[in-house]
Design a protein around this motif. Structure first.
Motif, PDB file in Angstrom:
ATOM      1  N   THR A  10       0.951  -1.144   0.045  1.00 16.38           N
ATOM      2  CA  THR A  10       0.027   0.101  -0.037  1.00 16.38           C
ATOM      3  C   THR A  10       0.957   1.273   0.153  1.00 16.38           C
ATOM      4  O   THR A  10       2.055   1.072   0.114  1.00 16.38           O
ATOM      5  N   GLY A  73      -0.128  -0.909  -5.911  1.00 19.49           N
ATOM      6  CA  GLY A  73      -1.419  -2.183  -5.679  1.00 19.49           C
ATOM      7  C   GLY A  73      -0.825  -3.390  -6.231  1.00 19.49           C
ATOM      8  O   GLY A  73      -1.214  -4.623  -5.984  1.00 19.49           O
ATOM      9  N   LYS A  95      -9.238 -15.342   5.342  1.00 18.65           N
ATOM     10  CA  LYS A  95     -10.260 -14.614   5.737  1.00 18.65           C
ATOM     11  C   LYS A  95     -10.260 -14.519   7.229  1.00 18.65           C
ATOM     12  O   LYS A  95     -10.638 -13.513   7.742  1.00 18.65           O
ATOM     13  N   ASN A  99      -6.229  -7.663   9.052  1.00 17.96           N
ATOM     14  CA  ASN A  99      -6.005  -6.753   8.220  1.00 17.96           C
ATOM     15  C   ASN A  99      -4.424  -6.548   8.135  1.00 17.96           C
ATOM     16  O   ASN A  99      -4.163  -5.826   9.021  1.00 17.96           O
ATOM     17  N   GLY A 103      -5.249   0.093   6.269  1.00 18.32           N
ATOM     18  CA  GLY A 103      -6.325   0.777   5.482  1.00 18.32           C
ATOM     19  C   GLY A 103      -6.758  -0.251   4.783  1.00 18.32           C
ATOM     20  O   GLY A 103      -6.363  -1.524   4.997  1.00 18.32           O
ATOM     21  N   PRO A 104      -7.339  -0.215   3.692  1.00 18.97           N
ATOM     22  CA  PRO A 104      -7.803  -1.120   2.705  1.00 18.97           C
ATOM     23  C   PRO A 104      -6.436  -1.948   2.198  1.00 18.97           C
ATOM     24  O   PRO A 104      -5.366  -1.229   1.978  1.00 18.97           O
ATOM     25  N   SER A 105      -6.670  -3.234   2.108  1.00 21.65           N
ATOM     26  CA  SER A 105      -5.506  -4.144   1.788  1.00 21.65           C
ATOM     27  C   SER A 105      -5.923  -5.382   1.029  1.00 21.65           C
ATOM     28  O   SER A 105      -7.260  -5.632   0.918  1.00 21.65           O
ATOM     29  N   GLU A 106      -4.997  -6.000   0.387  1.00 26.78           N
ATOM     30  CA  GLU A 106      -5.274  -7.217  -0.326  1.00 26.78           C
ATOM     31  C   GLU A 106      -4.403  -8.232  -0.204  1.00 26.78           C
ATOM     32  O   GLU A 106      -3.185  -7.901  -0.308  1.00 26.78           O
TER      33      GLU A 106
END
Length: 119
Positions: A10, A73, A95, A99, A103-106
């Motif tokens: 990120t 990304g 799952k 995290n 923040g948002p992550s993948e």
């Protein structure tokens, strides 16, 4: 089956911002769960790409490019190698993962080739 679990970078990880103590503690607990279940083979976080280099190949030519690299990304900030029964088990573990970023992550899961793939 063995899978590589890739934690995508990120903007924060590329800036060298480390997770909070709480985030480290949550990840430690998750890694302990993986170890107790016999899933984790190895894993580590990676320094930002500003510390890395790329070597591009074109025939006999080699071109070295020093980081940092674009496309945040698409970059990898860390990884695990897991031994799981199948992709469903790998997804179930992913799952459960806290995290990995602030923040948002993948996370991307990719199976390794096994000898049976070449039979």
């Amino acid at each position: 089956m063995r899978v590589m679990v890739l934690v995508k970078a990120t903007k924060e990880s590329e800036a060298g911002i480390l997770p909070t103590e709480q985030a480290f503690a949550e990840m430690d607990r998750f890694n302990d769960e993986l170890a107790k279940a016999g899933v984790i083979v190895s894993g580590d976080g990676l320094k930002p790409t500003s510390h890395g280099v790329r070597v591009a190949f074109d025939g006999e030519e080699r071109t070295v490019t020093c980081g940092p690299f674009e496309a945040v990304g698409e970059l990898v900030a860390g990884y695990w190698i897991w031994e799981v029964a199948d992709m469903d088990e790998a997804v179930a573990w992913a799952k459960k993962c806290p995290n990995p970023m602030p923040g948002p992550s993948e996370i991307e899961i990719r199976p390794f080739y096994e000898p049976s793939d070449f039979a």
